[in-house]
Enzyme design. Sequence first.
Site, PDB file in Angstrom:
ATOM      1  N   ASN A 273     -10.293   0.257   0.176  1.00 45.99           N
ATOM      2  CA  ASN A 273      -8.835   0.304   0.076  1.00 45.99           C
ATOM      3  C   ASN A 273      -8.412  -0.223  -1.297  1.00 45.99           C
ATOM      4  O   ASN A 273      -8.461  -1.429  -1.545  1.00 45.99           O
ATOM      5  CB  ASN A 273      -8.230  -0.543   1.202  1.00 45.99           C
ATOM      6  CG  ASN A 273      -6.710  -0.523   1.198  1.00 45.99           C
ATOM      7  OD1 ASN A 273      -6.081  -0.046   0.257  1.00 45.99           O
ATOM      8  ND2 ASN A 273      -6.117  -1.068   2.242  1.00 45.99           N
TER       9      ASN A 273
ATOM     10  N   CYS B 165       0.801  -1.230   0.000  1.00 48.05           N
ATOM     11  CA  CYS B 165       0.000   0.000   0.000  1.00 48.05           C
ATOM     12  C   CYS B 165       0.835   1.281   0.000  1.00 48.05           C
ATOM     13  O   CYS B 165       0.303   2.368  -0.197  1.00 48.05           O
ATOM     14  CB  CYS B 165      -0.943   0.017   1.196  1.00 48.05           C
ATOM     15  SG  CYS B 165      -2.192  -1.254   1.083  1.00 48.05           S
TER      16      CYS B 165
ATOM     17  N   HIS C  44      -3.366   7.384   2.794  1.00 50.78           N
ATOM     18  CA  HIS C  44      -3.782   6.087   2.243  1.00 50.78           C
ATOM     19  C   HIS C  44      -5.113   5.714   2.903  1.00 50.78           C
ATOM     20  O   HIS C  44      -5.298   5.897   4.105  1.00 50.78           O
ATOM     21  CB  HIS C  44      -2.710   5.040   2.563  1.00 50.78           C
ATOM     22  CG  HIS C  44      -3.129   3.652   2.242  1.00 50.78           C
ATOM     23  ND1 HIS C  44      -3.607   3.288   0.996  1.00 50.78           N
ATOM     24  CD2 HIS C  44      -3.164   2.518   3.001  1.00 50.78           C
ATOM     25  CE1 HIS C  44      -3.906   2.001   1.012  1.00 50.78           C
ATOM     26  NE2 HIS C  44      -3.655   1.516   2.213  1.00 50.78           N
TER      27      HIS C  44
HETATM   28  O1  UT7 Z   1      -3.762  -1.076   3.666  1.00 44.62           O
HETATM   29  C1  UT7 Z   1      -2.887  -2.007   4.235  1.00 44.62           C
HETATM   30  C2  UT7 Z   1      -2.846  -1.927   5.700  1.00 44.62           C
HETATM   31  N1  UT7 Z   1      -4.066  -2.464   6.272  1.00 44.62           N
HETATM   32  C3  UT7 Z   1      -4.659  -1.808   7.246  1.00 44.62           C
HETATM   33  O2  UT7 Z   1      -4.266  -0.735   7.600  1.00 44.62           O
HETATM   34  C4  UT7 Z   1      -5.840  -2.493   7.924  1.00 44.62           C
HETATM   35  C5  UT7 Z   1      -5.673  -2.436   9.434  1.00 44.62           C
HETATM   36  N2  UT7 Z   1      -6.679  -3.164  10.154  1.00 44.62           N
HETATM   37  C6  UT7 Z   1      -7.988  -2.801  10.197  1.00 44.62           C
HETATM   38  O3  UT7 Z   1      -8.380  -1.863   9.548  1.00 44.62           O
HETATM   39  C7  UT7 Z   1      -8.900  -3.528  11.129  1.00 44.62           C
HETATM   40  O4  UT7 Z   1      -8.133  -4.371  11.983  1.00 44.62           O
HETATM   41  C8  UT7 Z   1      -9.991  -4.377  10.421  1.00 44.62           C
HETATM   42  C9  UT7 Z   1     -10.972  -3.481   9.721  1.00 44.62           C
HETATM   43  C10 UT7 Z   1      -9.343  -5.339   9.422  1.00 44.62           C
HETATM   44  C11 UT7 Z   1     -10.767  -5.212  11.454  1.00 44.62           C
HETATM   45  O5  UT7 Z   1     -11.316  -4.350  12.449  1.00 44.62           O
HETATM   46  P1  UT7 Z   1     -11.067  -4.632  13.989  1.00 44.62           P
HETATM   47  O6  UT7 Z   1     -11.763  -3.589  14.699  1.00 44.62           O
HETATM   48  O7  UT7 Z   1      -9.606  -4.771  14.192  1.00 44.62           O
HETATM   49  O8  UT7 Z   1     -11.824  -6.002  14.202  1.00 44.62           O
HETATM   50  P2  UT7 Z   1     -11.247  -7.405  14.681  1.00 44.62           P
HETATM   51  O9  UT7 Z   1     -10.499  -8.074  13.590  1.00 44.62           O
HETATM   52  O10 UT7 Z   1     -10.587  -7.271  16.009  1.00 44.62           O
HETATM   53  O11 UT7 Z   1     -12.600  -8.173  14.932  1.00 44.62           O
HETATM   54  C12 UT7 Z   1     -13.541  -7.786  15.944  1.00 44.62           C
HETATM   55  C13 UT7 Z   1     -14.765  -8.663  15.838  1.00 44.62           C
HETATM   56  C14 UT7 Z   1     -14.443 -10.150  15.763  1.00 44.62           C
HETATM   57  O12 UT7 Z   1     -15.467 -10.839  16.429  1.00 44.62           O
HETATM   58  P3  UT7 Z   1     -15.236 -11.408  17.912  1.00 44.62           P
HETATM   59  O13 UT7 Z   1     -14.062 -12.317  17.828  1.00 44.62           O
HETATM   60  O14 UT7 Z   1     -14.993 -10.198  18.758  1.00 44.62           O
HETATM   61  O15 UT7 Z   1     -16.539 -12.096  18.204  1.00 44.62           O
HETATM   62  C15 UT7 Z   1     -14.521 -10.446  14.290  1.00 44.62           C
HETATM   63  O16 UT7 Z   1     -14.830 -11.783  14.018  1.00 44.62           O
HETATM   64  O17 UT7 Z   1     -15.468  -8.348  14.629  1.00 44.62           O
HETATM   65  C16 UT7 Z   1     -15.651  -9.540  13.863  1.00 44.62           C
HETATM   66  N3  UT7 Z   1     -15.597  -9.187  12.453  1.00 44.62           N
HETATM   67  C17 UT7 Z   1     -16.699  -8.825  11.773  1.00 44.62           C
HETATM   68  N4  UT7 Z   1     -17.989  -8.701  12.115  1.00 44.62           N
HETATM   69  C18 UT7 Z   1     -18.862  -8.305  11.175  1.00 44.62           C
HETATM   70  C19 UT7 Z   1     -14.538  -9.156  11.639  1.00 44.62           C
HETATM   71  N5  UT7 Z   1     -14.908  -8.777  10.403  1.00 44.62           N
HETATM   72  C20 UT7 Z   1     -16.244  -8.584  10.462  1.00 44.62           C
HETATM   73  C21 UT7 Z   1     -17.200  -8.172   9.520  1.00 44.62           C
HETATM   74  N6  UT7 Z   1     -18.490  -8.048   9.913  1.00 44.62           N
HETATM   75  N7  UT7 Z   1     -16.886  -7.891   8.239  1.00 44.62           N
END
Ligand code: UT7
Length: 333
Positions: free
Chosen positions: A286, A116, A256
């Site tokens: 993204n 990215c 970004h």
């Molecule tokens: O461009 C390259 C660099 N990339 C980035 O900068 C991305 C950086 N990371 C992020 O933006 C975030 O970590 C994400 C958007 C990928 C994920 O958000 P998060 O707030 O970190 O969520 P998480 O992965 O900690 O998940 C929290 C909860 C989980 O459920 P439990 O285990 O708490 O029950 C996930 O299973 O949210 C759940 N979850 C979802 N729920 C509904 C994960 N994806 C989804 C979804 N819809 N699409």
Amino acid sequence: MRKITAAITGIQGYVPDYILTNKELETLVDTNDEWITTRTGIKERRILKGEGLGSSDMGAEAIKGLLEKTKTKVEEIDLIICATATPDMIFPSTACVIADKIGATNCFAYDLMAACSGFLYSLATASKFIETGTYKKVVVVGSDKMSSIVDYTERSTCIIFGDGAGAVLLEPSEDGFGIQDSILKADGSGREFLHLKAGGSVKPSSHATVEAKEHFVFQDGQPVFKAAVKSMADVSEEIMNRNNLTADDVAWLVPHQANKRIIDATAKRMGVGEEKVMLNIQKYGNTTNGTIPLCLWEWESQLNKGDNIILAAFGGGFTWGSIYVKWAYNSNK
Ligand code: UT7
């Protein structure tokens, strides 16, 4: 003799027509519009549909528009650098394919891979060819068909990415416009959190890699999120400090577009109000190397000659960086 700087003298974006909404994603995976919007800021993204189309096609469209707009003849291009994480093929480079598709026969062309951060790495690299007086017209194009490496059964990644491209023309300026400074960083120890497991030399493609879904983006979101927030904010603050820029001096932050929460944190650390932050993640998600040029393209009519603009990115590698640009022209508003 006056110092030559590398000015951005034109910008053009390209996004495919198909719109993949949060509503449609709700039919593919267990997710909902509310979660996606609050956790990422994304509402919809564009998808390149059609057999045989790849990153080169979007990149070529962006460059064709750029040449038309800047009244540049294709044979005048000296160099094309294509920033992409989704090349048409492992080789030859997507930049070579693009050069062929647009009929650029007087240039050399290569890809630059920094996930990215690739567009910023490419812009910094391209600027050196201009500053040294070696070349007069360099095109940097960021293009990614992220839908080609996204698993649409995996809810934590398929909601994030979209397809798109953007291209800029760099030309020499003797009045000090263009790229003023850049800070680029890499830390390969972050690769465990964001990568594509198979299809490279370590793990060539096989039936087993396909069955194990190892040709899709793997991301451990939280560590990437934490590193992105810290690194993008650190580097943006550093480039402001070393160029004696206060928040008032900065006309625009062009971050970004990976997650609105990362963008908000970066702007906050810089002390830059949200009215100065380019944000189109809600429309495109993204697009990896497309995000920054797509923002500049959409905001072009609001940019004024002399505006101080800070570009900032973070991505797989890890890679990250910031570039300080003095905008070189007033567009025909
Ligand atoms: O461009 C390259 C660099 N990339 C980035 O900068 C991305 C950086 N990371 C992020 O933006 C975030 O970590 C994400 C958007 C990928 C994920 O958000 P998060 O707030 O970190 O969520 P998480 O992965 O900690 O998940 C929290 C909860 C989980 O459920 P439990 O285990 O708490 O029950 C996930 O299973 O949210 C759940 N979850 C979802 N729920 C509904 C994960 N994806 C989804 C979804 N819809 N699409």
